[in-house]
Structure formats: structure tokens, C-alpha cells
Write a protein that holds these residues in place. Sequence first.
Motif, PDB file in Angstrom:
ATOM      1  N   PRO A   2       0.821  -1.214   0.000  1.00 52.47           N
ATOM      2  CA  PRO A   2       0.000   0.000   0.000  1.00 52.47           C
ATOM      3  C   PRO A   2       0.854   1.263   0.000  1.00 52.47           C
ATOM      4  N   SER A   3       0.232   2.360  -0.360  1.00 55.73           N
ATOM      5  CA  SER A   3       0.911   3.650  -0.394  1.00 55.73           C
ATOM      6  C   SER A   3       0.163   4.631   0.493  1.00 55.73           C
ATOM      7  N   TYR A   4       0.770   5.797   0.721  1.00 56.98           N
ATOM      8  CA  TYR A   4       0.119   6.834   1.524  1.00 56.98           C
ATOM      9  C   TYR A   4       0.559   8.202   1.037  1.00 56.98           C
ATOM     10  N   LYS A   5      -0.407   9.100   0.891  1.00 53.47           N
ATOM     11  CA  LYS A   5      -0.153  10.484   0.532  1.00 53.47           C
ATOM     12  C   LYS A   5      -0.844  11.366   1.567  1.00 53.47           C
ATOM     13  N   ALA A   6      -0.072  12.163   2.278  1.00 58.63           N
ATOM     14  CA  ALA A   6      -0.637  13.018   3.321  1.00 58.63           C
ATOM     15  C   ALA A   6      -1.706  13.942   2.739  1.00 58.63           C
ATOM     16  N   PRO A   7      -2.879  14.045   3.373  1.00 61.98           N
ATOM     17  CA  PRO A   7      -3.984  14.861   2.834  1.00 61.98           C
ATOM     18  C   PRO A   7      -3.805  16.347   3.155  1.00 61.98           C
ATOM     19  N   ILE A   8      -2.725  16.914   2.673  1.00 62.48           N
ATOM     20  CA  ILE A   8      -2.354  18.281   3.027  1.00 62.48           C
ATOM     21  C   ILE A   8      -3.449  19.276   2.638  1.00 62.48           C
ATOM     22  N   ARG A   9      -3.996  19.131   1.447  1.00 67.19           N
ATOM     23  CA  ARG A   9      -4.995  20.112   0.985  1.00 67.19           C
ATOM     24  C   ARG A   9      -6.208  20.131   1.900  1.00 67.19           C
ATOM     25  N   LEU A  54       8.241   6.820   7.496  1.00 67.02           N
ATOM     26  CA  LEU A  54       7.493   5.941   8.395  1.00 67.02           C
ATOM     27  C   LEU A  54       6.594   4.943   7.682  1.00 67.02           C
ATOM     28  N   HIS A  55       5.893   5.384   6.632  1.00 72.65           N
ATOM     29  CA  HIS A  55       4.987   4.449   5.968  1.00 72.65           C
ATOM     30  C   HIS A  55       5.711   3.251   5.331  1.00 72.65           C
ATOM     31  N   PRO A  56       6.887   3.429   4.739  1.00 75.09           N
ATOM     32  CA  PRO A  56       7.578   2.259   4.173  1.00 75.09           C
ATOM     33  C   PRO A  56       7.927   1.188   5.205  1.00 75.09           C
ATOM     34  N   SER A 119      -1.848   7.402  10.059  1.00 80.51           N
ATOM     35  CA  SER A 119      -2.024   6.849   8.723  1.00 80.51           C
ATOM     36  C   SER A 119      -0.769   6.143   8.255  1.00 80.51           C
ATOM     37  N   ALA A 120       0.376   6.749   8.517  1.00 78.73           N
ATOM     38  CA  ALA A 120       1.631   6.230   7.983  1.00 78.73           C
ATOM     39  C   ALA A 120       2.076   4.961   8.680  1.00 78.73           C
ATOM     40  N   ASN A 121       1.967   4.944  10.022  1.00 77.76           N
ATOM     41  CA  ASN A 121       2.502   3.804  10.770  1.00 77.76           C
ATOM     42  C   ASN A 121       1.981   3.901  12.193  1.00 77.76           C
ATOM     43  N   VAL A 122       0.826   3.321  12.441  1.00 79.49           N
ATOM     44  CA  VAL A 122       0.196   3.503  13.743  1.00 79.49           C
ATOM     45  C   VAL A 122       1.014   2.853  14.859  1.00 79.49           C
ATOM     46  N   SER A 123       1.704   1.762  14.587  1.00 73.42           N
ATOM     47  CA  SER A 123       2.541   1.139  15.617  1.00 73.42           C
ATOM     48  C   SER A 123       3.655   2.084  16.050  1.00 73.42           C
ATOM     49  N   PHE A 124       4.317   2.700  15.083  1.00 70.78           N
ATOM     50  CA  PHE A 124       5.381   3.645  15.402  1.00 70.78           C
ATOM     51  C   PHE A 124       4.824   4.825  16.188  1.00 70.78           C
ATOM     52  N   SER A 125       3.653   5.301  15.808  1.00 70.20           N
ATOM     53  CA  SER A 125       3.088   6.502  16.425  1.00 70.20           C
ATOM     54  C   SER A 125       2.850   6.337  17.914  1.00 70.20           C
ATOM     55  N   LEU A 126       2.668   5.102  18.365  1.00 64.30           N
ATOM     56  CA  LEU A 126       2.349   4.869  19.769  1.00 64.30           C
ATOM     57  C   LEU A 126       3.509   5.212  20.700  1.00 64.30           C
ATOM     58  N   GLY A 305      -6.814   8.136  11.079  1.00 63.15           N
ATOM     59  CA  GLY A 305      -5.616   7.889  10.284  1.00 63.15           C
ATOM     60  C   GLY A 305      -5.714   6.629   9.450  1.00 63.15           C
ATOM     61  N   LEU A 306      -6.200   5.551  10.064  1.00 60.85           N
ATOM     62  CA  LEU A 306      -6.318   4.294   9.333  1.00 60.85           C
ATOM     63  C   LEU A 306      -7.450   4.347   8.310  1.00 60.85           C
ATOM     64  N   GLY A 307      -8.520   5.049   8.635  1.00 64.62           N
ATOM     65  CA  GLY A 307      -9.580   5.230   7.648  1.00 64.62           C
ATOM     66  C   GLY A 307      -9.089   5.969   6.415  1.00 64.62           C
ATOM     67  N   GLU A 308      -8.223   6.963   6.622  1.00 63.87           N
ATOM     68  CA  GLU A 308      -7.700   7.741   5.505  1.00 63.87           C
ATOM     69  C   GLU A 308      -6.792   6.903   4.610  1.00 63.87           C
ATOM     70  N   VAL A 309      -5.846   6.188   5.185  1.00 63.36           N
ATOM     71  CA  VAL A 309      -4.914   5.422   4.351  1.00 63.36           C
ATOM     72  C   VAL A 309      -5.639   4.265   3.674  1.00 63.36           C
ATOM     73  N   ALA A 310      -6.625   3.672   4.335  1.00 61.53           N
ATOM     74  CA  ALA A 310      -7.411   2.611   3.705  1.00 61.53           C
ATOM     75  C   ALA A 310      -8.206   3.159   2.525  1.00 61.53           C
TER      76      ALA A 310
END
Length: 595
Positions: A2-9, A54-56, A119-126, A305-310
Motif C-alpha cells: 500500500p501507499s500513503y499520501k498526506a492529505p495536506i490540501r 514511516l509508511h515504508p 495513517s503512515a505507521n500507527v505502531s510507530f506513532s504509539l 488515520g487508518l480510515g484515511e490510508v485505507a
Amino acid sequence: MPSYKAPIRDLQFVFHELLEADETLHNLPGFDEVSPDLVDAILEEGGKICEELLHPLNQSGDQEGCQFNDGQVTTPKGFKEAYSTYIEGGWPSLAADPELGGQGLPETVAFMMEEMLCSANVSFSLYPGLTRGAISALNHHASDELKQQYLPKMVEGRWSGTMCLTEPHCGTDLGLVRTRAVPNEDGSYAISGTKIFITGGEHDLTENIIHLVLARLPDAPEGVRGISLFLVPKRLPDANNEPGEQNGVSCGSIEHKMGIKGSATCVMNFDSATGYLVGPENKGLACMFTMMNSERLAIGMQGLGLGEVAYQNAVEYARERLQSRSATGVKAPDKPADPLLVHPDIRRMLLTTRAYNEGARALATWTAMNIDLAHRHPDEQVRQEADDYVALITPIIKAFFSDYGYETTTLCQQVYGGHGYIQEWGMEQFVRDARIAQIYEGTNGIQALDLVRRKLYINDGRLPKRFFSMLDNYIAENGDNPSLAEFINPLRDANALLQDLTSWLIAESEQNPDELGAAATDYLRIFALTTFAWLWARMAAVALEKVESDSSGFYRTKLNTARFFMGRLLPQIQGLNSGIRSGAGLMMAFDESEF
């Protein structure tokens, strides 16, 4: 993968256009240097960190998991290096006090960054997320000596933090805590006991780990009134305030879990470990709630975050995957079948996810802005009002965001069909990772009970009255605008339903207290959907002003999403309302033997 693009806009839309947070925050003491350009630069750079660093590591971290050997925990490959880069960039200290080494930016900015991290890496974020909560608790309740010794290195990210509440025999009911704290002659305490489900209790990312532990003093009162809070470092600081000798703290094991496998969930043993009292004796639960409320908001952000990346990945799959022909005629004549995206049911799943995500983003940012107002506004009345909003909305963010996050990651997995069940596509990880958010930091049932049993009643019902008044005023101010009618009218109906249901529920509970527990979960969802309707009406109002001059299509899409929410998602409240009014008797009539 999967990929992730931050929803900056969309983050910029919510911050600058919907909430007009630039002016609000810029005028608060300490935020005079917070400009639109600065906020945009932070979002863009933070987005790059999340996308590229983080996402990779997210999928590989899930597959490898944390490893436990001889009391030591090793995080997945790449986590330690990524964490070093993360703290070198100053990301843990965004909203921390400059006197502690922080950057002093608004919580609103930190919240937006939190979404991207999840979104990028919820495990890391904790790991940094728990530390932020521990910093907040210590900053509010610890002695100046403890603050000076521990907080600067926690703010920097060199030392991390945990919260140690749960024990093998007690979870939500913390009155059953057995961990003991015996006074030492030097003013410290000897902490003994076992805590379970401790996120980040042991790992290899930081030099030291600072545990906040609930324990009982000798002769303490029974129940929650006899709990105190203690700071217990993994390693005792030496004369130079560097990690010294090992304290009596050890990790007994780590849990093998359904998801968040890159996050170490530990059994922690305290064997006469040296600890230091935080706050007054026997008031530890009140002190810990500072951290718990911070974490509950952060856990809600995991659902978003997970809803967005999904959503992002499911949309791309639906664009590319060919499957059957459109019911209204061939849409891709040059191909053997049409893309999934032409089918209404696929769009139902994707738009449900999108509408929830964008509503949640607006509510999270609005709540964060109120945290900033509650902390910094010079007018006491404004501070109280903002604090009331945050207190009321906290259980809604934690429970509804995590509920919808699990629902929508599952919907996005469904878009993939069989491929969604296969590991390599990454969707099944999002589903697994999302599930825990409904459970930890107080199950969502507990959040719903907090809403109906506490937040509806404290200060003579001031919190919901204030919130309903705000919605009433917005509806009154915009009700005569014909261009907004398609958004204001559903909001008006939802607001009326919620207020009437609230009055009914309070009246019924006076005769039967079980009515509150029976209604709680559905009532919280009605409250959340009505709050989303208010924000979607506001977003639609902004979009209507700009849609004609917009060549990008952003505002047209925003309007269409608002219409989808009002037409397809908000009507849930009718059925939920009917269910609540059927009463607690339908549940409580069963004898225990019938289960």
C-alpha cells in the motif's frame, strides 16, 4: 504494497478556511509567530516524514513484529533509525513548552501531525504518542524537581513514557489495583506489583523509559480513592542526569496480538522499584486522567488515520481493477470490463469512508483548537467554554472515531474482494490495526457511559446545554439561507432529535438507571453524527462561496460529499433513536440462566 499520501490540501482547508484558525491562534499568548506559512510548512514537511520515512516501515514492521529475548525488546528493523531521524527533526516537541525544550506550537498543529502519523505507521506513532501523554501528566501534577529532571529529555524524545494502569485481575475497574508503594526513608517509594498491556513498556528506541504507575500506599482507602501515582524510571538517573543503574523494573513478556505488531505491548514487573510520588497521595487517578484523556484523543486519531490510508488505497484499486460492466452501459469500451469505480455499491463504501474521514478531520481539528483556547485564552469565560467542549467531545472522538475507523477499513478491504484478505495488499493489516482502538484506553462502551453518566450531568448539565446552544445559534443564523437549506434542514432535524432524546433519557433514567447503560452506545453515535452534520453544514457553506471560481474541483467534491453525508449517513439516527426508546427492559428482562 500500500501507499500513503498526506492529505495536506484537506488539512489546510479545515485549518485555514473552515475554522479560520490562523487568526484565532495567532491572537493567543505565545502564538504570535504562528503564521499560515509556518503551519503549511510544518504540514508539508511532516507529510514527507510520514510518507517517505514511516509508511515504508509499516508493512514490514507488522510482518516482523517486536522480538522479546532475555527481558529485552527489539523493535522491527528500521524503527530505531527512523525514531532517531524523527527526534532529530524535533517532531516530538511540536506543542511542548519552550521552557522544556519544546517548540511551543499549538496543539492544533500537533493534532494534524498525529493524524498523518497514524495513517503512515500507527505502531510507530504509539511510542512518541504515549510520551506526549506522560509529559502532559507530569507537567500538570509533578513537583518542580521531577519536572526539571525528567521532562526536557522526554520532550526531546531521548526518554519515552508509559502509563501503567491495568493489572491481570483489573482493567476498567481501577479500584481493584493491588500494586503497592511503600515509603522509603529518602522520600522515594518502593513499588511492587505487575502491570499488563503496557504499550512501549520496554523497547530499544530510547535511552530510558519513564513509567507512570498507579499503586496503593499502606493503609490507603479502598477503591479508586486510595490510588496514588508514581514516576518509576527504567534506569535511575545518575549525578549527570544520564541513565544510570537499572531500577527494579523488568519486562516479563510481550503480547502476541491481532494487530499493531510493531508496538511492544508488555507485561511489566515492579520489584521494589524506586518511584516518586506525582501529585497528592491517594489522588493518583485524577492525575492520571490528564494522560488518559490525552491518550483517548490520540486513540481516536488512529481511527481517522487508518480510515484515511485505507480509503486512499481502496480508491486506487477501484480505479484500476476491471470487474463487470456498468448497469447503465459500458464505460470502458476499449477494455474487457469496466473499473470497479463505476458500480454504486463500491462508491457507497468509498464515500462512506470519505465522508466520515473528512468529518472526523474537521471535528478533531476543532477540538484541538479548543484545547489551545482552554489553555491560553486570556478570558476565563472563553477558557471554560472551550474546556467544556473538549470534555464533552473527548469520549465521542475516542469511541466514534475508532468505531467508524474499524467499520471503514473493513469496507475498504471489501472493495478489494479476495485480494483484501491477502497480506501483500496491506488492507488486512489496516483492519487488524484498527481493531484495538475500540478496546484500549477505556473500551468504547466505557466512553459511552462516560458521556451519558457524567458529561450529561456535571455542572448541572452545562456541557451539553452549551453545545446545543452553539448548534441552535448556528442554525438560527443560517436557516434563512436558501442555498444552505439542503444542509441546514437535516442538521436542524438531527439537532432537535438529539436534544429531545437527551431530555427523554435523563427523565427515564430517574425511574430506571439502567436506561443510561442501555442507551449509551447508540446515544453516543447519534451525538457524533449530529456533530458531524454541524461541521458538514459549515464545510458546505465555505465550499458554496468558492465553488464557482474553483478550477481544481476541490469545492465541488466537498459539496457532493456533504450531500452524501446528509442523505446516506445522517439518517442512521432515526433507527438508533427508535432503538433507544424501546427501553432497557428488552435487555434486562432476560434471566442470567437464559444467556
